[in-house]
Design a protein around this motif. Structure first.
Motif, PDB file in Angstrom:
ATOM      1  N   LEU A 138       0.699  -1.383   0.125  1.00 43.62           N
ATOM      2  CA  LEU A 138       0.021  -0.132  -0.188  1.00 43.62           C
ATOM      3  C   LEU A 138       0.974   1.344  -0.027  1.00 43.62           C
ATOM      4  O   LEU A 138       0.358   2.172  -0.534  1.00 43.62           O
ATOM      5  CB  LEU A 138      -1.123   0.081   1.235  1.00 43.62           C
ATOM      6  N   TRP A 139       1.825   1.251   0.582  1.00 36.40           N
ATOM      7  CA  TRP A 139       2.882   2.691   0.498  1.00 36.40           C
ATOM      8  C   TRP A 139       3.067   2.558  -0.628  1.00 36.40           C
ATOM      9  O   TRP A 139       3.646   3.626  -1.316  1.00 36.40           O
ATOM     10  CB  TRP A 139       4.214   2.082   1.604  1.00 36.40           C
ATOM     11  N   GLY A 140       3.585   1.438  -1.505  1.00 35.55           N
ATOM     12  CA  GLY A 140       4.134   1.716  -2.883  1.00 35.55           C
ATOM     13  C   GLY A 140       3.107   2.107  -3.820  1.00 35.55           C
ATOM     14  O   GLY A 140       3.298   2.927  -4.632  1.00 35.55           O
ATOM     15  N   GLU A 141       1.946   1.619  -3.509  1.00 35.65           N
ATOM     16  CA  GLU A 141       0.713   2.338  -4.345  1.00 35.65           C
ATOM     17  C   GLU A 141       0.126   3.827  -4.079  1.00 35.65           C
ATOM     18  O   GLU A 141      -0.565   4.194  -4.659  1.00 35.65           O
ATOM     19  CB  GLU A 141      -0.387   1.306  -4.242  1.00 35.65           C
ATOM     20  N   GLN A 142       0.715   4.169  -2.981  1.00 32.94           N
ATOM     21  CA  GLN A 142       0.218   5.424  -2.236  1.00 32.94           C
ATOM     22  C   GLN A 142       0.348   6.348  -3.292  1.00 32.94           C
ATOM     23  O   GLN A 142      -0.096   7.434  -3.552  1.00 32.94           O
ATOM     24  CB  GLN A 142       0.761   5.735  -1.056  1.00 32.94           C
TER      25      GLN A 142
ATOM     26  N   GLY B 299       2.675   9.418  -9.605  1.00 32.80           N
ATOM     27  CA  GLY B 299       3.426  10.568  -9.511  1.00 32.80           C
ATOM     28  C   GLY B 299       2.730  11.498  -8.349  1.00 32.80           C
ATOM     29  O   GLY B 299       3.399  12.718  -8.370  1.00 32.80           O
ATOM     30  N   LYS B 300       1.578  11.310  -7.844  1.00 30.35           N
ATOM     31  CA  LYS B 300       0.958  12.047  -6.790  1.00 30.35           C
ATOM     32  C   LYS B 300       0.424  11.336  -5.605  1.00 30.35           C
ATOM     33  O   LYS B 300       0.137   9.923  -6.114  1.00 30.35           O
ATOM     34  CB  LYS B 300      -0.128  13.085  -7.508  1.00 30.35           C
ATOM     35  N   ARG B 301       0.117  11.782  -4.595  1.00 29.30           N
ATOM     36  CA  ARG B 301      -0.219  11.083  -3.714  1.00 29.30           C
ATOM     37  C   ARG B 301      -1.794  10.707  -3.639  1.00 29.30           C
ATOM     38  O   ARG B 301      -2.661  11.390  -3.813  1.00 29.30           O
ATOM     39  CB  ARG B 301      -0.160  11.551  -2.307  1.00 29.30           C
TER      40      ARG B 301
END
Length: 147
Positions: free
Chosen positions: A56-60, A64-66
């Motif tokens: 999930l951190w990687g997908e966050q 290029g944007k949060r």
């Protein structure tokens, strides 16, 4: 008219003779006991949650944007129903492993105090478990984003 009769016959025959997909593989009773023991001795749930958090951190920040906040990740992981996931995905994937190999894996984890590494970041996983887990996590994030 002839065309419609052929089309109708083809449609009816394809419906009548089509096969439904096979049922998912489920472990035998002995395998299920061994899978539960493997999950227990390997601290599988903790390792899976570590994997999920990193995923999930990687997908966050994809694109290029949060896309969502750390609180969203914590909410998704806090609401994760491991028991349901175990029954729908883990049992299916591990049902293809023989009882002898499951016993060997259990002994391996027992010999290593339930962890392969000190942070419990290494886990035994299959492509179907990964796919199902990522699908479930992404669906939960999308639900949070809509609210």
């Amino acid at each position: 008219m002839r065309f419609f009769l052929i089309l109708f016959a083809f449609t009816i025959s394809s419906i009548a003779f089509s096969q439904s997909p096979p049922a998912p593989s489920m472990p035998k009773a002995n395998q299920e006991i061994l899978i539960d023991e493997l999950i227990s001795v390997s601290n599988y749930k903790d390792a899976l949650m570590n994997y999920s958090k990193v995923y999930l951190w990687g997908e966050q920040y994809k694109g290029g944007k949060r896309r969502y906040e750390n609180e969203d990740i914590n909410t998704v992981l806090g609401n994760f129903d491991f028991e349901a996931f175990k029954k729908s995905s883990i049992y299916n994937s591990f049902s293809f492993i023989s009882e002898r190999k499951l016993k060997n894996l259990i002994e391996f984890y027992k010999d290593n105090d339930g962890k392969i590494d000190t942070k419990n970041n290494t886990l035994f996983i299959s492509a179907s478990i990964t796919h199902n887990l990522q699908y479930q996590l992404n669906a939960e994030i999308e639900k949070l984003k809509k609210n």
